[in-house]
Design a protein around this motif. Structure first.
Motif, short mmCIF file in Angstrom:
data_model
loop_
_atom_site.label_atom_id
_atom_site.label_comp_id
_atom_site.label_asym_id
_atom_site.label_seq_id
_atom_site.Cartn_x
_atom_site.Cartn_y
_atom_site.Cartn_z
N PRO A 134 0.79 -1.24 0.00
CA PRO A 134 0.00 0.00 0.00
C PRO A 134 0.82 1.28 0.00
CG PRO A 134 -0.98 -1.60 1.49
CD PRO A 134 0.34 -2.17 1.07
N GLN A 135 2.09 1.24 0.39
CA GLN A 135 2.91 2.46 0.43
C GLN A 135 3.89 2.55 -0.74
OE1 GLN A 135 2.76 0.44 3.46
NE2 GLN A 135 0.98 1.69 4.01
N VAL A 136 3.82 1.64 -1.70
CA VAL A 136 4.85 1.56 -2.73
C VAL A 136 4.88 2.82 -3.62
CG1 VAL A 136 3.41 0.42 -4.48
CG2 VAL A 136 5.89 0.01 -4.44
N GLY A 137 3.76 3.48 -3.77
CA GLY A 137 3.71 4.64 -4.65
C GLY A 137 4.44 5.85 -4.13
N ASN A 138 4.66 5.92 -2.80
CA ASN A 138 5.26 7.13 -2.22
C ASN A 138 6.67 7.38 -2.76
OD1 ASN A 138 2.95 7.47 -0.68
ND2 ASN A 138 3.77 6.33 1.05
N GLY A 139 7.49 6.34 -2.83
CA GLY A 139 8.84 6.51 -3.33
C GLY A 139 8.86 6.91 -4.79
N PHE A 140 7.98 6.33 -5.59
CA PHE A 140 7.94 6.66 -7.01
C PHE A 140 7.50 8.10 -7.25
CE2 PHE A 140 7.86 2.02 -7.50
CZ PHE A 140 8.77 1.86 -8.54
N VAL A 141 6.52 8.55 -6.47
CA VAL A 141 6.01 9.90 -6.73
C VAL A 141 7.02 10.96 -6.33
CG1 VAL A 141 4.81 10.41 -4.54
CG2 VAL A 141 3.84 11.20 -6.70
N LEU A 142 7.85 10.69 -5.31
CA LEU A 142 8.91 11.63 -4.96
C LEU A 142 9.91 11.76 -6.10
CD1 LEU A 142 9.62 10.76 -1.21
CD2 LEU A 142 8.63 12.87 -2.09
N VAL A 143 10.28 10.63 -6.68
CA VAL A 143 11.19 10.65 -7.82
C VAL A 143 10.53 11.35 -9.01
CG1 VAL A 143 12.46 9.23 -9.48
CG2 VAL A 143 12.39 8.58 -7.07
N ALA A 144 9.23 11.09 -9.23
CA ALA A 144 8.53 11.71 -10.36
C ALA A 144 8.47 13.23 -10.19
CB ALA A 144 7.11 11.14 -10.47
N PHE A 145 8.22 13.71 -8.97
CA PHE A 145 8.22 15.16 -8.73
C PHE A 145 9.59 15.75 -9.06
CE2 PHE A 145 4.63 14.80 -5.41
CZ PHE A 145 3.69 15.16 -6.35
N THR A 146 10.65 15.06 -8.65
CA THR A 146 12.00 15.54 -8.93
C THR A 146 12.24 15.61 -10.44
OG1 THR A 146 12.81 14.54 -6.88
CG2 THR A 146 14.45 15.12 -8.52
N ILE A 147 11.79 14.60 -11.18
CA ILE A 147 11.97 14.58 -12.63
C ILE A 147 11.22 15.73 -13.29
CG2 ILE A 147 11.40 13.27 -14.73
CD1 ILE A 147 11.89 10.72 -13.02
N VAL A 148 9.99 15.97 -12.84
CA VAL A 148 9.19 17.05 -13.41
C VAL A 148 9.85 18.40 -13.18
CG1 VAL A 148 6.99 18.27 -13.23
CG2 VAL A 148 7.02 15.78 -13.31
N VAL A 149 10.36 18.61 -11.95
CA VAL A 149 11.05 19.87 -11.65
C VAL A 149 12.35 19.97 -12.43
CG1 VAL A 149 12.21 21.17 -9.81
CG2 VAL A 149 10.01 20.08 -9.36
N PHE A 150 13.09 18.87 -12.51
CA PHE A 150 14.37 18.86 -13.22
C PHE A 150 14.17 19.14 -14.71
CE2 PHE A 150 17.66 16.15 -15.41
CZ PHE A 150 18.74 16.97 -15.13
#
Length: 290
Positions: A218-234
């Motif tokens: 149930p918590q697996v998405g948290n790590g991915f979304v943090l990386v995705a936010f970083t990619i979007v900002v980058f």
């Protein structure tokens, strides 16, 4: 320390992971580019997609890659209905309300998953899970190689749709000037819902590419979304090319960080990049200055 026999496999593994990161980030940047909000339910939606792939395999015996059309269609419908029925009505047209609504949806999704599946980590077994392919000095896991190719194909189809179709032109028009688009006869609410649906459809595809070599809880998405936010900002907020390139770069940085710093500190390079971008180029690589 910099032996090519070690570095090259690490870079190739980073690229395979980064392509899936890019696909997840493309969905996030599409939603931001049109609705101009950050979807806090993006990680939880990926978690639901992973559970969908898991259930299709466990109960119906459908291979994760064969589940691709089902998951893409299912996540699109979920995203469309969420935006049209829940987010659009609950937000009353205010961006700050949308942020709170998507955060609430994320909490509800994670708690429903906890209720249904507890906190257990689940995986699936396939005939190719442990298969590898040799590329030069590197041995790459076959599921990661398939994920790399599949994520690039889906990303290319998304970019084609945005740039070459009537729906894509309508999405770009609404993202630039929604009132002008409305005056031209475009149904803005429908385009909002379509964009949200397509963003979640990207997660359905990403889940099919991830699960043969990954896990779900149930918590697996948290790590991915943090990386995705970083990619979007980058890459630049709202930039599709930036999200694609950023995903590949972040994947390589994470892989090399894990190689030289250990798995527990492997992601430190990602967040150093995030801080550096905010300090020195806040618009990202391809973003426009405000």
């Amino acid at each position: 320390m910099f032996d090519l026999a070690i570095v090259v496999p690490s870079v190739l593994n980073g690229l395979t992971t980064g392509a899936v990161y890019a696909l997840i980030a493309l969905g996030l940047t599409l939603i931001y580019g049109v609705l101009h909000i950050i979807n806090f339910a993006h990680g939880a939606s990926l978690m639901l997609a992973l559970y969908g792939v898991f259930l299709l395999k466990q109960h119906l015996g459908i291979d994760p890659y064969l589940a691709l059309p089902f998951m893409v269609a299912g996540m699109f419908v979920l995203g469309y209905l969420l935006q049209r029925v829940v987010i659009n009505r609950a937000s009353h047209g205010k961006d700050e309300n949308i942020l709170l609504v998507t955060l609430g949806i994320s909490i509800v999704m994670e708690n429903l998953a906890l209720l249904a599946f507890q906190s257990d980590t689940r995986t699936i077994d396939t005939a190719y899970t442990l298969s590898t392919v040799q590329i030069g000095p590197a041995f790459i896991a076959l599921p990661k190689l398939i994920a790399f190719g599949g994520a690039l194909v889906v990303s290319a189809l998304l970019l084609f749709m945005i740039n070459r179709t009537d729906l894509g032109r309508a999405i770009r028009a609404v993202s630039k000037e929604k009132q002008g688009a409305r005056l031209m006869g475009i149904d803005v609410d429908h385009i909002y819902a379509m964009s949200f649906g397509i963003g979640l459809a990207c997660l359905g595809a990403a889940a099919c590419f991830l699960l043969p070599a990954y896990y779900v809880n149930p918590q697996v998405g948290n790590g991915f979304v943090l990386v995705a936010f970083t990619i979007v900002v980058f890459g630049g907020m709202g930039s599709f090319g930036g999200a694609l390139l950023g995903g590949l770069v972040i994947g390589v940085v994470e892989s090399l960080g894990g190689l030289y710093l250990g798995e527990s500190l492997g992601q430190i390079g990602i967040f150093l990049i995030f801080i550096g971008v905010l300090l020195f180029r806040p618009q990202g690589l391809f973003g426009a200055k405000a």
